[in-house]
Design an enzyme around this catalytic site. Structure first.
Site, PDB file in Angstrom:
ATOM      1  N   ALA A 132       0.850  -1.207   0.000  1.00  0.00           N
ATOM      2  CA  ALA A 132       0.000   0.000   0.000  1.00  0.00           C
ATOM      3  C   ALA A 132       0.876   1.245   0.000  1.00  0.00           C
ATOM      4  N   ILE A 159      10.040   3.659   6.022  1.00  0.00           N
ATOM      5  CA  ILE A 159       9.851   4.727   6.998  1.00  0.00           C
ATOM      6  C   ILE A 159      11.160   5.501   7.214  1.00  0.00           C
ATOM      7  N   ARG A 270      36.205  26.924 -15.440  1.00  0.00           N
ATOM      8  CA  ARG A 270      36.637  25.903 -16.409  1.00  0.00           C
ATOM      9  C   ARG A 270      36.888  26.528 -17.783  1.00  0.00           C
ATOM     10  N   GLN A 344      25.766  17.842 -16.287  1.00  0.00           N
ATOM     11  CA  GLN A 344      26.125  18.082 -17.694  1.00  0.00           C
ATOM     12  C   GLN A 344      27.141  19.216 -17.816  1.00  0.00           C
ATOM     13  N   GLY A 348      32.670  15.434 -17.686  1.00  0.00           N
ATOM     14  CA  GLY A 348      33.102  14.173 -17.056  1.00  0.00           C
ATOM     15  C   GLY A 348      33.307  14.317 -15.558  1.00  0.00           C
ATOM     16  N   GLU A 371       6.353  11.208  -0.304  1.00  0.00           N
ATOM     17  CA  GLU A 371       5.156  12.010   0.045  1.00  0.00           C
ATOM     18  C   GLU A 371       4.162  12.031  -1.126  1.00  0.00           C
ATOM     19  N   THR A 373       3.986  10.038  -5.172  1.00  0.00           N
ATOM     20  CA  THR A 373       4.732  10.228  -6.433  1.00  0.00           C
ATOM     21  C   THR A 373       4.141  11.422  -7.190  1.00  0.00           C
TER      22      THR A 373
HETATM   23  N1  CAA Z   1      -7.311  16.349   3.710  1.00  0.00           N
HETATM   24  C1  CAA Z   1      -8.233  15.748   4.504  1.00  0.00           C
HETATM   25  N2  CAA Z   1      -9.018  14.732   4.060  1.00  0.00           N
HETATM   26  C2  CAA Z   1      -8.857  14.332   2.797  1.00  0.00           C
HETATM   27  C3  CAA Z   1      -7.923  14.928   1.924  1.00  0.00           C
HETATM   28  C4  CAA Z   1      -7.135  15.977   2.426  1.00  0.00           C
HETATM   29  N3  CAA Z   1      -6.221  16.570   1.660  1.00  0.00           N
HETATM   30  N4  CAA Z   1      -7.998  14.319   0.727  1.00  0.00           N
HETATM   31  C5  CAA Z   1      -8.959  13.387   0.829  1.00  0.00           C
HETATM   32  N5  CAA Z   1      -9.487  13.385   2.088  1.00  0.00           N
HETATM   33  C6  CAA Z   1     -10.531  12.544   2.613  1.00  0.00           C
HETATM   34  C7  CAA Z   1     -11.689  12.401   1.655  1.00  0.00           C
HETATM   35  O1  CAA Z   1     -12.633  13.433   1.831  1.00  0.00           O
HETATM   36  C8  CAA Z   1     -12.239  11.047   2.026  1.00  0.00           C
HETATM   37  O2  CAA Z   1     -13.022  11.141   3.189  1.00  0.00           O
HETATM   38  P1  CAA Z   1     -14.630  10.880   3.140  1.00  0.00           P
HETATM   39  O3  CAA Z   1     -14.801   9.485   2.627  1.00  0.00           O
HETATM   40  O4  CAA Z   1     -15.065  11.015   4.567  1.00  0.00           O
HETATM   41  O5  CAA Z   1     -15.191  11.900   2.232  1.00  0.00           O
HETATM   42  C9  CAA Z   1     -11.020  10.246   2.434  1.00  0.00           C
HETATM   43  O6  CAA Z   1     -10.011  11.207   2.786  1.00  0.00           O
HETATM   44  C10 CAA Z   1     -10.490   9.376   1.326  1.00  0.00           C
HETATM   45  O7  CAA Z   1     -10.213  10.226   0.211  1.00  0.00           O
HETATM   46  P2  CAA Z   1     -10.136   9.674  -1.269  1.00  0.00           P
HETATM   47  O8  CAA Z   1     -11.376   8.900  -1.571  1.00  0.00           O
HETATM   48  O9  CAA Z   1      -9.760  10.804  -2.158  1.00  0.00           O
HETATM   49  O10 CAA Z   1      -8.935   8.629  -1.106  1.00  0.00           O
HETATM   50  P3  CAA Z   1      -8.242   7.742  -2.215  1.00  0.00           P
HETATM   51  O11 CAA Z   1      -7.925   6.471  -1.555  1.00  0.00           O
HETATM   52  O12 CAA Z   1      -9.001   7.715  -3.494  1.00  0.00           O
HETATM   53  O13 CAA Z   1      -6.924   8.563  -2.616  1.00  0.00           O
HETATM   54  C11 CAA Z   1      -4.784   9.548  -2.360  1.00  0.00           C
HETATM   55  C12 CAA Z   1      -6.143   9.213  -1.757  1.00  0.00           C
HETATM   56  C13 CAA Z   1      -4.774  11.012  -2.710  1.00  0.00           C
HETATM   57  C14 CAA Z   1      -4.409   8.752  -3.576  1.00  0.00           C
HETATM   58  C15 CAA Z   1      -3.850   9.219  -1.196  1.00  0.00           C
HETATM   59  O14 CAA Z   1      -3.890   7.842  -0.909  1.00  0.00           O
HETATM   60  C16 CAA Z   1      -2.436   9.640  -1.430  1.00  0.00           C
HETATM   61  O15 CAA Z   1      -2.102  10.802  -1.265  1.00  0.00           O
HETATM   62  N6  CAA Z   1      -1.563   8.662  -1.819  1.00  0.00           N
HETATM   63  C17 CAA Z   1      -0.158   8.888  -1.883  1.00  0.00           C
HETATM   64  C18 CAA Z   1       0.478   8.312  -0.645  1.00  0.00           C
HETATM   65  C19 CAA Z   1       1.443   9.245  -0.026  1.00  0.00           C
HETATM   66  O16 CAA Z   1       1.477  10.434  -0.299  1.00  0.00           O
HETATM   67  N7  CAA Z   1       2.244   8.709   0.868  1.00  0.00           N
HETATM   68  C20 CAA Z   1       3.177   9.515   1.567  1.00  0.00           C
HETATM   69  C21 CAA Z   1       3.895   8.686   2.591  1.00  0.00           C
HETATM   70  S1  CAA Z   1       4.891   9.694   3.621  1.00  0.00           S
HETATM   71  C22 CAA Z   1       6.382   9.842   2.866  1.00  0.00           C
HETATM   72  O17 CAA Z   1       6.565   9.474   1.732  1.00  0.00           O
HETATM   73  C23 CAA Z   1       7.420  10.426   3.793  1.00  0.00           C
HETATM   74  C24 CAA Z   1       8.580  11.049   3.239  1.00  0.00           C
HETATM   75  O18 CAA Z   1       8.665  11.250   2.094  1.00  0.00           O
HETATM   76  C25 CAA Z   1       9.669  11.527   4.084  1.00  0.00           C
HETATM   77  P1  FAD Z   2       3.485   2.410  -6.195  1.00  0.00           P
HETATM   78  O1  FAD Z   2       2.342   2.977  -5.478  1.00  0.00           O
HETATM   79  O2  FAD Z   2       3.576   0.928  -6.325  1.00  0.00           O
HETATM   80  O3  FAD Z   2       3.727   3.121  -7.541  1.00  0.00           O
HETATM   81  C1  FAD Z   2       4.528   2.577  -8.581  1.00  0.00           C
HETATM   82  C2  FAD Z   2       4.350   3.481  -9.819  1.00  0.00           C
HETATM   83  O4  FAD Z   2       2.960   3.469 -10.228  1.00  0.00           O
HETATM   84  C3  FAD Z   2       4.696   4.943  -9.534  1.00  0.00           C
HETATM   85  O5  FAD Z   2       5.312   5.530 -10.672  1.00  0.00           O
HETATM   86  C4  FAD Z   2       3.333   5.581  -9.310  1.00  0.00           C
HETATM   87  O6  FAD Z   2       3.306   6.964  -9.544  1.00  0.00           O
HETATM   88  C5  FAD Z   2       2.486   4.807 -10.307  1.00  0.00           C
HETATM   89  N1  FAD Z   2       1.071   4.856  -9.924  1.00  0.00           N
HETATM   90  C6  FAD Z   2       0.468   4.236  -8.866  1.00  0.00           C
HETATM   91  N2  FAD Z   2      -0.840   4.545  -8.842  1.00  0.00           N
HETATM   92  C7  FAD Z   2      -1.071   5.376  -9.886  1.00  0.00           C
HETATM   93  C8  FAD Z   2      -2.216   6.066 -10.393  1.00  0.00           C
HETATM   94  N3  FAD Z   2      -3.402   5.958  -9.799  1.00  0.00           N
HETATM   95  N4  FAD Z   2      -2.079   6.820 -11.509  1.00  0.00           N
HETATM   96  C9  FAD Z   2      -0.883   6.955 -12.117  1.00  0.00           C
HETATM   97  N5  FAD Z   2       0.256   6.346 -11.670  1.00  0.00           N
HETATM   98  C10 FAD Z   2       0.149   5.572 -10.587  1.00  0.00           C
HETATM   99  N6  FAD Z   2       6.260   6.401   3.422  1.00  0.00           N
HETATM  100  C11 FAD Z   2       5.871   6.675   4.707  1.00  0.00           C
HETATM  101  O7  FAD Z   2       4.738   6.401   5.087  1.00  0.00           O
HETATM  102  N7  FAD Z   2       6.725   7.291   5.566  1.00  0.00           N
HETATM  103  C12 FAD Z   2       7.979   7.627   5.218  1.00  0.00           C
HETATM  104  O8  FAD Z   2       8.718   8.190   6.036  1.00  0.00           O
HETATM  105  C13 FAD Z   2       8.429   7.348   3.895  1.00  0.00           C
HETATM  106  N8  FAD Z   2       9.690   7.648   3.501  1.00  0.00           N
HETATM  107  C14 FAD Z   2      10.148   7.179   2.298  1.00  0.00           C
HETATM  108  C15 FAD Z   2      11.509   7.264   2.004  1.00  0.00           C
HETATM  109  C16 FAD Z   2      12.003   6.721   0.823  1.00  0.00           C
HETATM  110  C17 FAD Z   2      13.463   6.790   0.526  1.00  0.00           C
HETATM  111  C18 FAD Z   2      11.114   6.081  -0.086  1.00  0.00           C
HETATM  112  C19 FAD Z   2      11.630   5.445  -1.351  1.00  0.00           C
HETATM  113  C20 FAD Z   2       9.778   6.025   0.191  1.00  0.00           C
HETATM  114  C21 FAD Z   2       9.270   6.574   1.386  1.00  0.00           C
HETATM  115  N9  FAD Z   2       7.930   6.440   1.738  1.00  0.00           N
HETATM  116  C22 FAD Z   2       7.513   6.718   3.023  1.00  0.00           C
HETATM  117  C23 FAD Z   2       7.008   5.767   0.830  1.00  0.00           C
HETATM  118  C24 FAD Z   2       6.598   6.612  -0.366  1.00  0.00           C
HETATM  119  O9  FAD Z   2       5.660   7.572   0.005  1.00  0.00           O
HETATM  120  C25 FAD Z   2       6.071   5.649  -1.427  1.00  0.00           C
HETATM  121  O10 FAD Z   2       7.184   4.959  -1.953  1.00  0.00           O
HETATM  122  C26 FAD Z   2       5.287   6.329  -2.512  1.00  0.00           C
HETATM  123  O11 FAD Z   2       4.099   6.885  -1.999  1.00  0.00           O
HETATM  124  C27 FAD Z   2       4.981   5.407  -3.680  1.00  0.00           C
HETATM  125  O12 FAD Z   2       4.476   4.174  -3.238  1.00  0.00           O
HETATM  126  P2  FAD Z   2       5.109   2.805  -3.822  1.00  0.00           P
HETATM  127  O13 FAD Z   2       6.575   2.893  -3.617  1.00  0.00           O
HETATM  128  O14 FAD Z   2       4.390   1.665  -3.230  1.00  0.00           O
HETATM  129  O15 FAD Z   2       4.853   2.866  -5.364  1.00  0.00           O
END
Ligand code: CAA
Ligand code: FAD
Length: 387
Positions: A132, A159, A270, A344, A348, A371, A373
């Protein structure tokens, strides 16, 4: 009359100077070694804590510096200009704690924010799982109520700063029949029985920031550690990202600025064909494009930060979600292009570890992935525009 929506104030300019001085003196000299050794930069962490730059966003009432969103962006930008791995210290401390600032009880905030403000603990954010990532709501980690406690089981993946952080905001399913509305958020401590960490991921960049699984096996925590109400955890997680995608934009800006600054210095020194390569129009146009893309992304990021600040103060800001995704997407795409162009421009030499731009190019890539993609950012923006 002035319209200070996102123009940095004098305090912001002074803050930038202070962070840049620390970054030039203490962080930049260790950046190559941090990358090479793939070790968390504990010495630099101490320097950041001593200067109070490690978690600047924490409000004063919890012992923090009380920096606004733009000031936090500036700190992360300047640290990232020197070392992207190190910039994840203030960035992830913000990511881990914003769920508490947005949704937690006063008791939870008073318990967990002051140690972070004092630099005694770091805070990570655990949303993603092996199956997920983009589809975060499909998580499997379970939290089952047992009297006054919850028992957590599951594996969180990727994480940032796992193992070095004491505290974790963990999203888990409390009601499997309710989809995204059945997810709740909790504070889990590293010292809780049943918490363990996977091996450090072997990564392309940000090698000084450990990325590990957080494994939860029958982790029994008191129910008061739930952030907000049952079933609100996914909304809290996404509302948090509305604020913190801006910090990833800041990281991207900093990496790009570091690469641009280095490239400008290099092309003036350079010499080829009897003159500095900066005299060739082909080189000048690349430099101009790099700076133009960077400044455009910076203005978008600062505008997003201004909106984040208003929202944190309780104002209704309906376009925050759009601006935050747009800033993260624009700044990370710009950083990838700018760092690639910097390599670039060094020819080299740019391709070797003797110069910092190859590290910057490797570090830039993650900003397009984490955060959410950049495809997900575009999806979020389109949903906002079309709803
Ligand atoms: N703020 C508050 N609530 C929100 C919201 C927002 N910005 N966006 C949506 N919601 C609510 C919706 O209203 C909905 O609630 P209700 O059913 O009560 O109306 C609920 O959340 C679910 O929303 P969606 O139906 O839009 O959810 P979804 O499953 O279709 O899609 C998504 C959501 C935008 C794709 C979301 O899953 C997402 O952002 N995915 C990317 C994952 C991600 O960003 N991971 C980051 C991990 S942290 C990380 O990576 C750390 C690091 O870099 C250091
Ligand atoms: P997938 O979801 O499997 O995606 C694979 C490809 O499919 C991507 O190119 C994506 O854009 C594309 N794709 C997927 N769905 C769609 C769509 N609906 N439409 C178009 N394209 C799509 N997570 C945390 O919770 N906490 C952290 O601290 C944290 N730190 C991270 C640090 C690093 C170094 C890395 C690599 C990841 C970190 N993440 C963290 C997780 C990060 O948020 C996820 O890797 C990211 O959200 C993508 O999830 P996935 O890797 O499973 O890729």
């Amino acid at each position: 009359m002035s319209f200070p929506l996102y123009a940095p104030a004098e305090e912001h300019r002074m803050l930038r100077e202070a962070v840049r001085a620390l970054a030039d003196e203490k962080i930049a000299p260790r950046a190559a070694e941090t990358d090479e050794n793939e070790e968390f930069p504990w010495e630099v962490y101490k320097d950041l804590v001593a200067a109070d730059f490690h978690a600047v966003h924490i409000p004063e009432e919890y012992g923090g510096a009380g920096a606004d969103a733009l000031a936090t962006v500036i700190v992360i930008e300047e640290v990232a200009r020197a070392c992207a791995s190190t910039s994840l210290i203030p960035a992830v401390n913000k990511l881990g704690t914003v769920p508490l600032l947005l949704s937690a009880s006063e008791e939870l905030r008073r318990r967990y924010l002051p140690p972070v403000a004092r630099g005694e603990a770091m805070f990570s954010y655990a949303l993603s799982e092996p199956e997920a990532g983009s589809d975060a709501a499909s998580m499997k980690t379970r939290a089952e109520r047992d009297g006054d406690h919850y028992v957590l089981n599951g594996t969180k993946m990727w994480i940032t700063n796992a193992g070095v952080s004491e505290y974790y905001t963990v999203m888990a399913v409390t009601d499997p029949s309710a989809g995204a509305r059945g997810i709740s958020a909790f504070v889990v401590e590293k010292s809780d029985e049943g918490v363990s960490f996977g091996a450090k991921e072997k990564k392309l960049g940000i090698k000084g920031s450990p990325t590990r699984q957080v494994i939860l096996e029958n982790v029994r925590i008191p129910a008061w550690r739930m952030i907000g109400e049952p079933g609100t955890g996914f909304k809290t997680a996404l509302a948090t990202l509305d604020h913190t995608r801006i910090t990833i934009a800041a990281q991207a800006l900093g990496i790009a600025q570091g690469a641009l600054d280095y490239a400008i210095g290099y092309v003036k020194e350079r010499k080829q064909f009897g003159k500095a390569i900066a005299e060739f129009q082909g080189v000048q146009f690349m430099i101009a494009d790099m700076a133009m893309k960077l400044e455009a992304a910076r203005q978008l990021t600062y505008a997003a930060a201004a909106k984040s600040e208003l929202a944190m103060k309780g104002e209704h800001v309906p376009d925050l979600t759009f601006f935050s995704s747009a800033a993260k997407c624009a700044a990370s795409d710009a950083a990838m292009e700018i760092t690639t162009d910097a390599v670039q421009l060094l020819g080299g030499y740019g391709y070797t570890r003797d110069y910092p731009v190859e590290r910057m190019m490797r570090d830039a890539k993650i900003t397009q992935i984490y955060e959410g993609t950049n495809q997900i950012q575009r999806m979020v923006m389109a949903r906002q525009l079309l709803k």
